[in-house]
Design a protein around this motif. Structure first.
Motif, PDB file in Angstrom:
ATOM      1  N   ASN A  99      23.407  29.445 -18.777  1.00 51.72           N
ATOM      2  CA  ASN A  99      23.668  29.987 -20.111  1.00 51.72           C
ATOM      3  C   ASN A  99      23.683  28.944 -21.210  1.00 51.72           C
ATOM      4  O   ASN A  99      23.839  29.286 -22.372  1.00 51.72           O
ATOM      5  N   ASP A 100      23.548  27.675 -20.859  1.00 45.58           N
ATOM      6  CA  ASP A 100      23.575  26.577 -21.832  1.00 45.58           C
ATOM      7  C   ASP A 100      24.800  26.670 -22.738  1.00 45.58           C
ATOM      8  O   ASP A 100      24.725  26.458 -23.947  1.00 45.58           O
ATOM      9  N   ALA A 101      25.948  27.033 -22.144  1.00 47.99           N
ATOM     10  CA  ALA A 101      27.186  27.115 -22.924  1.00 47.99           C
ATOM     11  C   ALA A 101      27.507  25.750 -23.523  1.00 47.99           C
ATOM     12  O   ALA A 101      27.266  24.716 -22.902  1.00 47.99           O
ATOM     13  N   ASN A 102      28.054  25.773 -24.731  1.00 53.51           N
ATOM     14  CA  ASN A 102      28.440  24.511 -25.372  1.00 53.51           C
ATOM     15  C   ASN A 102      29.939  24.437 -25.648  1.00 53.51           C
ATOM     16  O   ASN A 102      30.424  23.440 -26.169  1.00 53.51           O
ATOM     17  N   ILE A 103      30.652  25.493 -25.305  1.00 56.29           N
ATOM     18  CA  ILE A 103      32.121  25.482 -25.351  1.00 56.29           C
ATOM     19  C   ILE A 103      32.625  26.123 -24.066  1.00 56.29           C
ATOM     20  O   ILE A 103      32.132  27.177 -23.656  1.00 56.29           O
ATOM     21  N   VAL A 104      33.599  25.482 -23.450  1.00 64.45           N
ATOM     22  CA  VAL A 104      34.247  26.042 -22.274  1.00 64.45           C
ATOM     23  C   VAL A 104      35.625  26.554 -22.686  1.00 64.45           C
ATOM     24  O   VAL A 104      36.361  25.879 -23.400  1.00 64.45           O
ATOM     25  N   SER A 105      35.930  27.769 -22.269  1.00 64.28           N
ATOM     26  CA  SER A 105      37.223  28.383 -22.545  1.00 64.28           C
ATOM     27  C   SER A 105      38.018  28.435 -21.247  1.00 64.28           C
ATOM     28  O   SER A 105      37.529  28.945 -20.230  1.00 64.28           O
ATOM     29  N   ILE A 106      39.241  27.920 -21.306  1.00 64.61           N
ATOM     30  CA  ILE A 106      40.070  27.816 -20.107  1.00 64.61           C
ATOM     31  C   ILE A 106      41.292  28.720 -20.228  1.00 64.61           C
ATOM     32  O   ILE A 106      42.017  28.655 -21.229  1.00 64.61           O
ATOM     33  N   PRO A 107      41.545  29.545 -19.204  1.00 59.30           N
ATOM     34  CA  PRO A 107      42.715  30.412 -19.191  1.00 59.30           C
ATOM     35  C   PRO A 107      43.922  29.683 -18.584  1.00 59.30           C
ATOM     36  O   PRO A 107      44.063  29.603 -17.366  1.00 59.30           O
ATOM     37  N   ALA A 108      44.793  29.160 -19.422  1.00 64.42           N
ATOM     38  CA  ALA A 108      45.908  28.347 -18.948  1.00 64.42           C
ATOM     39  C   ALA A 108      46.839  29.101 -18.012  1.00 64.42           C
ATOM     40  O   ALA A 108      47.435  28.502 -17.119  1.00 64.42           O
ATOM     41  N   ARG A 109      46.989  30.379 -18.204  1.00 67.20           N
ATOM     42  CA  ARG A 109      47.913  31.136 -17.354  1.00 67.20           C
ATOM     43  C   ARG A 109      47.310  31.539 -16.012  1.00 67.20           C
ATOM     44  O   ARG A 109      47.988  32.132 -15.183  1.00 67.20           O
ATOM     45  N   PHE A 110      46.044  31.199 -15.800  1.00 66.52           N
ATOM     46  CA  PHE A 110      45.374  31.593 -14.563  1.00 66.52           C
ATOM     47  C   PHE A 110      44.709  30.431 -13.836  1.00 66.52           C
ATOM     48  O   PHE A 110      43.967  30.647 -12.871  1.00 66.52           O
ATOM     49  N   THR A 111      44.939  29.202 -14.314  1.00 67.76           N
ATOM     50  CA  THR A 111      44.438  28.001 -13.644  1.00 67.76           C
ATOM     51  C   THR A 111      45.546  26.965 -13.636  1.00 67.76           C
ATOM     52  O   THR A 111      46.458  26.998 -14.473  1.00 67.76           O
ATOM     53  N   SER A 112      45.454  26.034 -12.729  1.00 70.43           N
ATOM     54  CA  SER A 112      46.375  24.897 -12.728  1.00 70.43           C
ATOM     55  C   SER A 112      45.777  23.787 -13.591  1.00 70.43           C
ATOM     56  O   SER A 112      44.583  23.816 -13.918  1.00 70.43           O
ATOM     57  N   ILE A 113      46.587  22.823 -13.943  1.00 72.89           N
ATOM     58  CA  ILE A 113      46.075  21.696 -14.733  1.00 72.89           C
ATOM     59  C   ILE A 113      44.988  20.943 -13.962  1.00 72.89           C
ATOM     60  O   ILE A 113      43.929  20.654 -14.541  1.00 72.89           O
ATOM     61  N   THR A 122      33.145  19.389 -14.539  1.00 74.50           N
ATOM     62  CA  THR A 122      31.937  20.076 -14.078  1.00 74.50           C
ATOM     63  C   THR A 122      31.105  20.561 -15.261  1.00 74.50           C
ATOM     64  O   THR A 122      29.882  20.386 -15.294  1.00 74.50           O
ATOM     65  N   PHE A 123      31.767  21.163 -16.228  1.00 73.62           N
ATOM     66  CA  PHE A 123      31.089  21.668 -17.416  1.00 73.62           C
ATOM     67  C   PHE A 123      30.314  20.559 -18.124  1.00 73.62           C
ATOM     68  O   PHE A 123      29.145  20.727 -18.480  1.00 73.62           O
ATOM     69  N   LEU A 124      30.956  19.423 -18.319  1.00 72.92           N
ATOM     70  CA  LEU A 124      30.347  18.334 -19.096  1.00 72.92           C
ATOM     71  C   LEU A 124      29.263  17.578 -18.343  1.00 72.92           C
ATOM     72  O   LEU A 124      28.439  16.906 -18.967  1.00 72.92           O
ATOM     73  N   THR A 125      29.239  17.680 -17.026  1.00 71.15           N
ATOM     74  CA  THR A 125      28.253  16.925 -16.247  1.00 71.15           C
ATOM     75  C   THR A 125      27.118  17.795 -15.715  1.00 71.15           C
ATOM     76  O   THR A 125      26.263  17.304 -14.974  1.00 71.15           O
ATOM     77  N   THR A 126      27.102  19.055 -16.084  1.00 72.88           N
ATOM     78  CA  THR A 126      26.034  19.954 -15.643  1.00 72.88           C
ATOM     79  C   THR A 126      25.046  20.161 -16.783  1.00 72.88           C
ATOM     80  O   THR A 126      25.435  20.496 -17.897  1.00 72.88           O
ATOM     81  N   ALA A 127      23.787  19.964 -16.484  1.00 76.44           N
ATOM     82  CA  ALA A 127      22.731  20.153 -17.481  1.00 76.44           C
ATOM     83  C   ALA A 127      22.187  21.586 -17.423  1.00 76.44           C
ATOM     84  O   ALA A 127      22.196  22.225 -16.369  1.00 76.44           O
ATOM     85  N   PHE A 128      21.729  22.051 -18.561  1.00 69.55           N
ATOM     86  CA  PHE A 128      21.077  23.358 -18.639  1.00 69.55           C
ATOM     87  C   PHE A 128      19.769  23.302 -17.868  1.00 69.55           C
ATOM     88  O   PHE A 128      18.967  22.378 -18.029  1.00 69.55           O
ATOM     89  N   GLU A 129      19.522  24.289 -17.031  1.00 70.92           N
ATOM     90  CA  GLU A 129      18.334  24.342 -16.192  1.00 70.92           C
ATOM     91  C   GLU A 129      17.071  24.711 -16.970  1.00 70.92           C
ATOM     92  O   GLU A 129      15.963  24.333 -16.592  1.00 70.92           O
ATOM     93  N   GLY A 130      17.230  25.464 -18.046  1.00 72.83           N
ATOM     94  CA  GLY A 130      16.056  25.881 -18.812  1.00 72.83           C
ATOM     95  C   GLY A 130      15.217  26.872 -18.027  1.00 72.83           C
ATOM     96  O   GLY A 130      15.741  27.751 -17.352  1.00 72.83           O
ATOM     97  N   GLY A 131      13.900  26.726 -18.121  1.00 74.12           N
ATOM     98  CA  GLY A 131      13.003  27.601 -17.384  1.00 74.12           C
ATOM     99  C   GLY A 131      13.223  29.060 -17.734  1.00 74.12           C
ATOM    100  O   GLY A 131      13.293  29.430 -18.909  1.00 74.12           O
ATOM    101  N   ARG A 132      13.359  29.896 -16.716  1.00 75.84           N
ATOM    102  CA  ARG A 132      13.511  31.339 -16.931  1.00 75.84           C
ATOM    103  C   ARG A 132      14.768  31.679 -17.714  1.00 75.84           C
ATOM    104  O   ARG A 132      14.859  32.742 -18.318  1.00 75.84           O
ATOM    105  N   HIS A 133      15.743  30.771 -17.740  1.00 75.36           N
ATOM    106  CA  HIS A 133      16.994  31.021 -18.452  1.00 75.36           C
ATOM    107  C   HIS A 133      16.862  30.825 -19.964  1.00 75.36           C
ATOM    108  O   HIS A 133      17.636  31.392 -20.722  1.00 75.36           O
ATOM    109  N   GLN A 134      15.878  30.025 -20.392  1.00 74.07           N
ATOM    110  CA  GLN A 134      15.742  29.743 -21.822  1.00 74.07           C
ATOM    111  C   GLN A 134      15.490  31.006 -22.630  1.00 74.07           C
ATOM    112  O   GLN A 134      16.083  31.202 -23.693  1.00 74.07           O
ATOM    113  N   ASN A 135      14.626  31.877 -22.166  1.00 73.71           N
ATOM    114  CA  ASN A 135      14.334  33.112 -22.881  1.00 73.71           C
ATOM    115  C   ASN A 135      15.594  33.962 -23.025  1.00 73.71           C
ATOM    116  O   ASN A 135      15.830  34.568 -24.062  1.00 73.71           O
ATOM    117  N   ARG A 136      16.407  33.999 -21.990  1.00 73.52           N
ATOM    118  CA  ARG A 136      17.651  34.766 -22.030  1.00 73.52           C
ATOM    119  C   ARG A 136      18.627  34.171 -23.038  1.00 73.52           C
ATOM    120  O   ARG A 136      19.266  34.913 -23.798  1.00 73.52           O
TER     121      ARG A 136
END
Length: 143
Positions: A99-113, A122-136
């Motif tokens: 999805n080439d997200a550029n903001i990650v939203s974290i649910p504090a009440r449903f995850t641990s620190i 993980t979010f910051l070190t994963t690159a957008f795959e492009g290809g078939r996803h770019q059109n979407r």
């Protein structure tokens, strides 16, 4: 890399841990979040992060609230913003990869620190795959 972060009263401890990790890795961080657990309105902390990402002042954004939903809805109102609500590192991976997200939203009440830190890493070190996803991704923005 420049990162903007914002949080409401559910996330001060999460933000502190995430910012510490980011700074240790050499990221430049702009903090818009509250440091208090006194009740505040999450849009007041999400909009500045979204503005930074939308205007190119930050490469990525991180937002935190209790469920992650309200602040994600807030930032997704901004042009050029694609925020993904992530409660596992696997979802963070896919929201960047597909999805080439550029903001990650974290649910504090449903995850641990430690989970939240892992999600951000993980979010910051994963690159957008492009290809078939770019059109979407192109179809996400309203014309």
């Amino acid at each position: 890399m420049k990162i903007s972060i914002g949080n409401d009263h559910a996330g001060p401890d999460y933000k502190k841990a995430i910012v510490a990790m980011l700074k240790a890795k050499g990221y430049e961080v702009t903090n818009y979040g509250t440091d208090s657990e006194d009740s505040v309105d999450y849009p007041d902390y999400g909009h500045p992060v979204a503005n930074d990402v939308s205007e190119g002042k930050a490469d990525f954004g991180i937002v935190i609230c209790g469920s992650g939903n309200g602040i994600a809805m807030t930032v997704n109102k901004h042009p050029k913003v694609r925020a993904g609500l992530c409660w596992t590192k696997e979802i963070a991976y896919l929201t960047r990869l597909h999805n080439d997200a550029n903001i990650v939203s974290i649910p504090a009440r449903f995850t641990s620190i430690p989970q939240a830190v892992e999600i951000v890493e993980t979010f910051l070190t994963t690159a957008f795959e492009g290809g078939r996803h770019q059109n979407r991704v192109n179809k996400i923005a309203c014309q």
